[in-house]
Design an enzyme around this catalytic site. Structure first.
Site, PDB file in Angstrom:
ATOM      1  N   ARG A   1      -8.741   0.146   5.012  1.00  0.00           N
ATOM      2  CA  ARG A   1      -7.871   1.140   4.368  1.00  0.00           C
ATOM      3  C   ARG A   1      -6.614   0.479   3.808  1.00  0.00           C
ATOM      4  O   ARG A   1      -6.026   0.974   2.844  1.00  0.00           O
ATOM      5  CB  ARG A   1      -7.440   2.206   5.386  1.00  0.00           C
ATOM      6  CG  ARG A   1      -8.494   3.212   5.732  1.00  0.00           C
ATOM      7  CD  ARG A   1      -7.913   4.312   6.597  1.00  0.00           C
ATOM      8  NE  ARG A   1      -6.574   4.622   6.134  1.00  0.00           N
ATOM      9  CZ  ARG A   1      -5.598   5.096   6.891  1.00  0.00           C
ATOM     10  NH1 ARG A   1      -5.793   5.344   8.155  1.00  0.00           N
ATOM     11  NH2 ARG A   1      -4.414   5.340   6.389  1.00  0.00           N
TER      12      ARG A   1
ATOM     13  N   LYS B   1       0.837  -1.215   0.000  1.00  0.00           N
ATOM     14  CA  LYS B   1       0.000   0.000   0.000  1.00  0.00           C
ATOM     15  C   LYS B   1       0.872   1.265   0.000  1.00  0.00           C
ATOM     16  O   LYS B   1       0.640   2.178  -0.795  1.00  0.00           O
ATOM     17  CB  LYS B   1      -0.905  -0.002   1.238  1.00  0.00           C
ATOM     18  CG  LYS B   1      -1.595   1.324   1.502  1.00  0.00           C
ATOM     19  CD  LYS B   1      -2.412   1.305   2.774  1.00  0.00           C
ATOM     20  CE  LYS B   1      -1.672   1.554   4.042  1.00  0.00           C
ATOM     21  NZ  LYS B   1      -1.361   2.951   4.372  1.00  0.00           N
ATOM     22  N   ASN B   2       1.844   1.313   0.885  1.00  0.00           N
ATOM     23  CA  ASN B   2       2.580   2.568   1.031  1.00  0.00           C
ATOM     24  C   ASN B   2       3.470   2.874  -0.174  1.00  0.00           C
ATOM     25  O   ASN B   2       3.739   4.040  -0.462  1.00  0.00           O
ATOM     26  CB  ASN B   2       3.391   2.560   2.334  1.00  0.00           C
ATOM     27  CG  ASN B   2       2.478   2.682   3.552  1.00  0.00           C
ATOM     28  OD1 ASN B   2       1.308   3.036   3.413  1.00  0.00           O
ATOM     29  ND2 ASN B   2       3.005   2.380   4.723  1.00  0.00           N
TER      30      ASN B   2
ATOM     31  N   ARG C   1       1.917  13.712  13.981  1.00  0.00           N
ATOM     32  CA  ARG C   1       2.211  13.529  12.561  1.00  0.00           C
ATOM     33  C   ARG C   1       2.296  14.839  11.769  1.00  0.00           C
ATOM     34  O   ARG C   1       1.520  15.072  10.838  1.00  0.00           O
ATOM     35  CB  ARG C   1       1.199  12.574  11.925  1.00  0.00           C
ATOM     36  CG  ARG C   1       1.154  11.260  12.666  1.00  0.00           C
ATOM     37  CD  ARG C   1       0.347  10.215  11.982  1.00  0.00           C
ATOM     38  NE  ARG C   1       1.086   9.560  10.907  1.00  0.00           N
ATOM     39  CZ  ARG C   1       0.630   8.502  10.259  1.00  0.00           C
ATOM     40  NH1 ARG C   1      -0.532   8.009  10.554  1.00  0.00           N
ATOM     41  NH2 ARG C   1       1.344   7.958   9.303  1.00  0.00           N
TER      42      ARG C   1
ATOM     43  N   CYS D   1      -4.443   7.707  10.066  1.00  0.00           N
ATOM     44  CA  CYS D   1      -4.625   7.128  11.397  1.00  0.00           C
ATOM     45  C   CYS D   1      -4.157   8.107  12.457  1.00  0.00           C
ATOM     46  O   CYS D   1      -3.101   8.714  12.328  1.00  0.00           O
ATOM     47  CB  CYS D   1      -3.815   5.849  11.519  1.00  0.00           C
ATOM     48  SG  CYS D   1      -4.574   4.466  10.692  1.00  0.00           S
TER      49      CYS D   1
ATOM     50  N   ASP E   1       4.648  -0.162  12.201  1.00  0.00           N
ATOM     51  CA  ASP E   1       3.378  -0.683  11.686  1.00  0.00           C
ATOM     52  C   ASP E   1       3.127  -2.137  12.094  1.00  0.00           C
ATOM     53  O   ASP E   1       2.053  -2.674  11.820  1.00  0.00           O
ATOM     54  CB  ASP E   1       3.324  -0.559  10.151  1.00  0.00           C
ATOM     55  CG  ASP E   1       3.059   0.887   9.715  1.00  0.00           C
ATOM     56  OD1 ASP E   1       2.839   1.744  10.586  1.00  0.00           O
ATOM     57  OD2 ASP E   1       3.084   1.135   8.492  1.00  0.00           O
TER      58      ASP E   1
HETATM   59  C1  UD1 Z   1       4.756   6.325   6.794  1.00  0.00           C
HETATM   60  C2  UD1 Z   1       3.758   5.215   6.556  1.00  0.00           C
HETATM   61  C3  UD1 Z   1       3.232   4.672   7.876  1.00  0.00           C
HETATM   62  C4  UD1 Z   1       4.390   4.279   8.781  1.00  0.00           C
HETATM   63  C5  UD1 Z   1       5.413   5.400   8.906  1.00  0.00           C
HETATM   64  C6  UD1 Z   1       6.657   4.973   9.653  1.00  0.00           C
HETATM   65  C7  UD1 Z   1       2.780   5.876   4.445  1.00  0.00           C
HETATM   66  C8  UD1 Z   1       1.591   6.414   3.740  1.00  0.00           C
HETATM   67  N1  UD1 Z   1       2.664   5.752   5.775  1.00  0.00           N
HETATM   68  O1  UD1 Z   1       4.045   7.360   7.473  1.00  0.00           O
HETATM   69  O2  UD1 Z   1       2.428   3.546   7.598  1.00  0.00           O
HETATM   70  O3  UD1 Z   1       3.873   4.008  10.083  1.00  0.00           O
HETATM   71  O4  UD1 Z   1       5.819   5.834   7.594  1.00  0.00           O
HETATM   72  O5  UD1 Z   1       7.249   3.881   9.065  1.00  0.00           O
HETATM   73  O6  UD1 Z   1       3.773   5.508   3.858  1.00  0.00           O
HETATM   74  N2  UD1 Z   1       7.731  13.559  11.287  1.00  0.00           N
HETATM   75  C9  UD1 Z   1       7.953  14.870  11.608  1.00  0.00           C
HETATM   76  N3  UD1 Z   1       7.841  15.808  10.613  1.00  0.00           N
HETATM   77  C10 UD1 Z   1       7.530  15.464   9.339  1.00  0.00           C
HETATM   78  C11 UD1 Z   1       7.322  14.111   9.011  1.00  0.00           C
HETATM   79  C12 UD1 Z   1       7.428  13.181  10.007  1.00  0.00           C
HETATM   80  O7  UD1 Z   1       8.242  15.192  12.756  1.00  0.00           O
HETATM   81  O8  UD1 Z   1       7.450  16.368   8.487  1.00  0.00           O
HETATM   82  C13 UD1 Z   1       7.844  12.531  12.329  1.00  0.00           C
HETATM   83  C14 UD1 Z   1       6.531  11.777  12.572  1.00  0.00           C
HETATM   84  O9  UD1 Z   1       5.695  12.483  13.476  1.00  0.00           O
HETATM   85  C15 UD1 Z   1       7.033  10.468  13.133  1.00  0.00           C
HETATM   86  C16 UD1 Z   1       8.349  10.244  12.351  1.00  0.00           C
HETATM   87  O10 UD1 Z   1       8.742  11.526  11.874  1.00  0.00           O
HETATM   88  O11 UD1 Z   1       7.334  10.618  14.494  1.00  0.00           O
HETATM   89  C17 UD1 Z   1       8.251   9.289  11.187  1.00  0.00           C
HETATM   90  O12 UD1 Z   1       7.150   9.656  10.365  1.00  0.00           O
HETATM   91  P1  UD1 Z   1       7.115   9.330   8.808  1.00  0.00           P
HETATM   92  O13 UD1 Z   1       8.181   8.324   8.478  1.00  0.00           O
HETATM   93  O14 UD1 Z   1       7.105  10.603   8.068  1.00  0.00           O
HETATM   94  O15 UD1 Z   1       5.715   8.625   8.684  1.00  0.00           O
HETATM   95  P2  UD1 Z   1       4.650   8.817   7.557  1.00  0.00           P
HETATM   96  O16 UD1 Z   1       5.308   9.127   6.243  1.00  0.00           O
HETATM   97  O17 UD1 Z   1       3.561   9.675   8.042  1.00  0.00           O
END
Ligand code: UD1
Length: 430
Positions: free
Chosen positions: A397, A22-23, A121, A116, A305
């Site tokens: 989802r 999915k991702n 986030r 979620c 995850d």
């Molecule tokens: C993606 C995945 C999700 C998975 C996560 C971590 C998708 C659609 N979702 O989510 O399933 O759980 O990776 O493997 O691919 N952060 C910041 N600032 C930012 C971005 C992130 O502080 O601009 C923080 C987040 O709050 C979190 C960490 O960085 O603590 C990692 O987040 P991130 O890897 O970005 O997760 P997602 O891309 O949202």
């Protein structure tokens, strides 16, 4: 209300085919509109998040057709760079439209992402990346983010936190920037590599994906491509843990075993038998599980995850285990639900202390988010008695045909749509 009703207490056995990731698919769908030529994506999972993003792309004016697991997308007809499809706001990965539209059209306006509720986030790192490439970024009315640039220029970008989303988003925008971009402290997840390979198949020049330094040489334009999405490592891990929790014997097929190493390492630690094949992994439960310690980390560490599914396993292991969640701050919401099934878990900050119990008991529970919902399904199959799971839209989802797949492994599971049943009944009565 839609529910799953699970009658648990027997081992799950057999083999199950794993769908596309999915991702990875979400990143690719967004990237697919960065060319005016047709892009074909195969092995696309049939899950709600993917379908919502397909609708959002179509809402921008792209032509989209889908047959089974193959989508054909052509961005030539795109008329707007504002993504305000109703699903966009509910889905985290809609942030990928910022990177793809900004890269291709120099302009993007997208509703702030939902998804979620597992923590704050933020998307500050994504926006920091776009600004470094020369875009003007602003939060505008009604929760929209806007990014604009006459021209994007390659830049040296350090990510303060390892972020999957920011890495993919910057990679997309930088692919059509002028000059060279370097992303330091990049995420290394398999789907980062897959999206980079996909962009390269469209003519991008990305090197180093899968390491923590990614180098992107901007190109003038991208072209059409046909590409197959990698298998979903989290879906695979979920069925592997279901084998362990029910003392069953499950072979996950169509997987890349290398992507499952953290998951298989933990299954070995808790006492399962693992057999690895070229594109399959078999997990055999060997009686009572053993306790262990787990910390979630960016890839190749143990995936956040898979954390709720791990808690379900350790909740049945002898002794006391600990789970440290280092990625998201609010990812233990399922603990109260699991407690209703008899689990003994205490949460202290980012650590869950899990005292194993002999067995779970069926109960009425609610899926608090996608992965926790899948974890509750595993608990339901392991439990004695009947478990009813509400809010299964979260599970849908990200898991394709999850009820059918569990049923094919011998799981006793029923899908109930109470509102539909009441409507049908009242039609019959009137
Ligand atoms: C993606 C995945 C999700 C998975 C996560 C971590 C998708 C659609 N979702 O989510 O399933 O759980 O990776 O493997 O691919 N952060 C910041 N600032 C930012 C971005 C992130 O502080 O601009 C923080 C987040 O709050 C979190 C960490 O960085 O603590 C990692 O987040 P991130 O890897 O970005 O997760 P997602 O891309 O949202």
């Amino acid at each position: 209300m839609e529910q799953y009703i699970i009658r648990g207490g027997k081992p799950l056995t057999g083999s199950v085919n794993i769908s596309g990731a999915k991702n990875a698919a979400l990143g690719m769908l967004a990237a697919s509109i960065m060319t005016d030529e047709e892009v074909i994506i195969d092995n696309l999972p049939d899950v709600n998040d993917v379908n919502v993003l397909l609708e959002a792309i179509s809402g921008l004016g792209a032509s989209v057709s889908r047959k089974d697991h193959t989508a054909r997308i052509c961005g030539a007809g795109i008329k707007t760079t504002t993504a305000d499809h109703e699903g966009v706001r509910r889905m985290r990965a809609s942030y990928y439209l910022l990177g793809s539209l900004l890269g291709k059209y120099g302009s993007a306006k997208v509703a702030l992402p939902g998804g979620c509720a597992i923590g704050a986030r933020p998307i500050d790192l994504h926006l920091k990346g776009f600004r470094a490439l020369g875009a003007e970024v602003a939060l505008v009315e009604n929760g929209f983010v806007s990014a604009k640039a006459d021209c994007l220029y390659g830049a040296h970008i350090y990510l303060d936190k390892v972020s999957v989303g920011a890495t993919i988003n910057i990679m997309m925008a930088a692919s059509l920037a002028k000059g060279k971009t370097i992303i330091e402290n990049a995420a290394k997840e398999p789907h980062i590599v897959d999206v980079a390979n996909f962009l390269n198949s469209m003519g991008a020049h990305i090197r180093g994906a899968g390491t923590d330094v990614i180098r992107i040489e901007g190109v003038e334009k991208l072209h059409g491509s046909e590409y197959m999405v990698i298998p979903d490592q989290i879906e695979a891990g979920t069925y592997m843990f279901a084998a362990a929790a029910t003392n069953g014997d499950i072979t996950v097929r169509n997987v890349i075993p290398k992507h499952l190493e953290a998951t298989t390492a933990k299954l070995l630690e808790v006492g399962c038998e693992i057999h690895e094949f070229d594109d399959a992994v078999r997990v055999v439960g060997m009686g009572r599980l053993r306790h262990t310690q787990v910390t979630t980390l960016p890839y190749p560490g143990f995936p956040t995850d898979m954390q709720p599914q791990m808690a379900v396993l350790l909740g049945l292991a002898e002794g006391v285990s600990t789970i440290t969640e280092s990625i998201f701050e609010n990812r233990f919401k399922y603990v109260d639900e699991l407690a209703r099934m008899g689990a003994d878990i205490k949460v202290e900050g980012s650590i869950a202390i899990v005292s194993g119990v002999d067995h779970y008991m069926g109960a009425e529970v609610c899926a608090p988010d996608l992965r926790a919902g899948a974890a509750l399904m595993i608990a339901g199959f392991a439990a004695e008695g009947v478990t009813t799971i509400d809010d299964i839209h979260y599970i849908q989802r990200g898991y394709e045909q999850v009820a059918d797949k569990f049923a094919s492994l011998g799981g006793d599971i029923e899908f109930m749509d109470t509102e539909h049943d009441i409507r049908t009944l009242s039609k019959k009565v009137s």
